[in-house]
Design a protein around this motif. Structure first.
Motif, PDB file in Angstrom:
ATOM      1  N   LYS A 178       0.811  -1.220   0.000  1.00  0.00           N
ATOM      2  CA  LYS A 178       0.000   0.000   0.000  1.00  0.00           C
ATOM      3  C   LYS A 178       0.841   1.265   0.000  1.00  0.00           C
ATOM      4  N   PHE A 179       2.150   1.139  -0.083  1.00  0.00           N
ATOM      5  CA  PHE A 179       3.016   2.317  -0.104  1.00  0.00           C
ATOM      6  C   PHE A 179       2.700   3.191  -1.308  1.00  0.00           C
ATOM      7  N   THR A 180       2.791   4.480  -1.115  1.00  0.00           N
ATOM      8  CA  THR A 180       2.579   5.414  -2.219  1.00  0.00           C
ATOM      9  C   THR A 180       3.830   5.460  -3.100  1.00  0.00           C
ATOM     10  N   LEU A 181       3.717   6.132  -4.220  1.00  0.00           N
ATOM     11  CA  LEU A 181       4.815   6.169  -5.174  1.00  0.00           C
ATOM     12  C   LEU A 181       6.080   6.829  -4.621  1.00  0.00           C
ATOM     13  N   PRO A 182       6.000   7.961  -3.895  1.00  0.00           N
ATOM     14  CA  PRO A 182       7.244   8.514  -3.337  1.00  0.00           C
ATOM     15  C   PRO A 182       7.947   7.564  -2.364  1.00  0.00           C
ATOM     16  N   ILE A 183       7.188   6.824  -1.579  1.00  0.00           N
ATOM     17  CA  ILE A 183       7.809   5.857  -0.658  1.00  0.00           C
ATOM     18  C   ILE A 183       8.410   4.708  -1.455  1.00  0.00           C
ATOM     19  N   GLY A 184       7.698   4.250  -2.478  1.00  0.00           N
ATOM     20  CA  GLY A 184       8.222   3.175  -3.315  1.00  0.00           C
ATOM     21  C   GLY A 184       9.489   3.571  -4.043  1.00  0.00           C
ATOM     22  N   LEU A 185       9.532   4.822  -4.507  1.00  0.00           N
ATOM     23  CA  LEU A 185      10.753   5.293  -5.170  1.00  0.00           C
ATOM     24  C   LEU A 185      11.914   5.381  -4.185  1.00  0.00           C
ATOM     25  N   ASN A 186      11.625   5.710  -2.957  1.00  0.00           N
ATOM     26  CA  ASN A 186      12.689   5.798  -1.951  1.00  0.00           C
ATOM     27  C   ASN A 186      13.270   4.422  -1.618  1.00  0.00           C
ATOM     28  N   THR A 187      12.475   3.385  -1.786  1.00  0.00           N
ATOM     29  CA  THR A 187      12.991   2.045  -1.508  1.00  0.00           C
ATOM     30  C   THR A 187      14.016   1.598  -2.549  1.00  0.00           C
ATOM     31  N   LEU A 188      14.081   2.301  -3.683  1.00  0.00           N
ATOM     32  CA  LEU A 188      15.072   1.952  -4.704  1.00  0.00           C
ATOM     33  C   LEU A 188      16.468   2.438  -4.339  1.00  0.00           C
ATOM     34  N   LEU A 189      16.553   3.337  -3.368  1.00  0.00           N
ATOM     35  CA  LEU A 189      17.853   3.832  -2.905  1.00  0.00           C
ATOM     36  C   LEU A 189      18.228   3.083  -1.632  1.00  0.00           C
ATOM     37  N   THR A 190      19.223   2.231  -1.732  1.00  0.00           N
ATOM     38  CA  THR A 190      19.651   1.411  -0.595  1.00  0.00           C
ATOM     39  C   THR A 190      21.147   1.596  -0.368  1.00  0.00           C
ATOM     40  N   PRO A 191      21.637   1.244   0.814  1.00  0.00           N
ATOM     41  CA  PRO A 191      23.083   1.336   1.055  1.00  0.00           C
ATOM     42  C   PRO A 191      23.886   0.327   0.227  1.00  0.00           C
ATOM     43  N   TYR A 192      23.219  -0.693  -0.300  1.00  0.00           N
ATOM     44  CA  TYR A 192      23.912  -1.755  -1.029  1.00  0.00           C
ATOM     45  C   TYR A 192      23.975  -1.511  -2.526  1.00  0.00           C
ATOM     46  N   GLY A 193      23.272  -0.506  -2.989  1.00  0.00           N
ATOM     47  CA  GLY A 193      23.279  -0.206  -4.418  1.00  0.00           C
ATOM     48  C   GLY A 193      22.030   0.563  -4.785  1.00  0.00           C
ATOM     49  N   ASN A 194      22.158   1.449  -5.728  1.00  0.00           N
ATOM     50  CA  ASN A 194      21.029   2.272  -6.150  1.00  0.00           C
ATOM     51  C   ASN A 194      20.595   1.865  -7.547  1.00  0.00           C
ATOM     52  N   ASN A 195      19.299   1.823  -7.732  1.00  0.00           N
ATOM     53  CA  ASN A 195      18.734   1.464  -9.019  1.00  0.00           C
ATOM     54  C   ASN A 195      18.220   2.742  -9.685  1.00  0.00           C
ATOM     55  N   TYR A 196      19.159   3.510 -10.262  1.00  0.00           N
ATOM     56  CA  TYR A 196      18.799   4.803 -10.821  1.00  0.00           C
ATOM     57  C   TYR A 196      17.918   4.697 -12.053  1.00  0.00           C
ATOM     58  N   GLU A 197      18.045   3.612 -12.808  1.00  0.00           N
ATOM     59  CA  GLU A 197      17.220   3.457 -14.014  1.00  0.00           C
ATOM     60  C   GLU A 197      15.748   3.395 -13.645  1.00  0.00           C
TER      61      GLU A 197
END
Length: 143
Positions: free
Chosen positions: A89-108
């Motif tokens: 149920k996370f909104t889009l801004p929260i979902g986009l924030n989950t793509l940024l992690t300390p182990y690697g970022n999924n910029y695409e």
């Protein structure tokens, strides 16, 4: 109240934003008193004056507030993060924030998601653009 972890609890606090209330108060104070007095002279009830005379005048203000409050609610990050618990149920801004992690970022995916997050706001603006521009130029001096 059973609103925890629902989409309703996200939008509920923004239905009566203080800025919107103040904006409409100022807008209603700018409506000429002669219009209201003319409605009373014609025998229209107070509700009739509001719905038949005042409300059509406020279409630009309502369009402007719909765009601004829609953007505020759509792009909000902190409030949905506080009230939502399940990841589906996370909104889009929260979902986009989950793509940024300390182990690697999924910029695409982050760039694609940011692009798609603009589409609802763009549709909202295009739907109310006519009224929005009318509201901006309402107080302009005509020469």
């Amino acid at each position: 109240m059973g609103l925890a972890d629902t989409y309703t609890v996200i939008a509920l606090p923004f239905l009566a934003a203080a800025v919107t209330i103040f904006f409409f108060r100022q807008y209603f104070l700018g409506i000429p008193k002669e219009i209201i007095e003319a409605g009373r002279m014609d025998g229209v009830s107070e509700f009739g004056i509001f719905f038949r005379l005042v409300l059509p005048i406020t279409k630009p203000a309502m369009a402007a507030m719909a765009i601004l409050n829609g953007m505020l609610c759509w792009n909000n990050f902190l409030w949905p993060l506080l009230v939502l618990r399940s990841p589906e149920k996370f909104t889009l801004p929260i979902g986009l924030n989950t793509l940024l992690t300390p182990y690697g970022n999924n910029y695409e995916l982050l760039i694609i998601g940011a692009f798609f997050s603009l589409i609802p706001i763009l549709i909202l603006f295009l739907a109310f653009q006519r009224f929005f521009i009318e509201g901006i130029t309402a107080g302009a001096v005509k020469g």
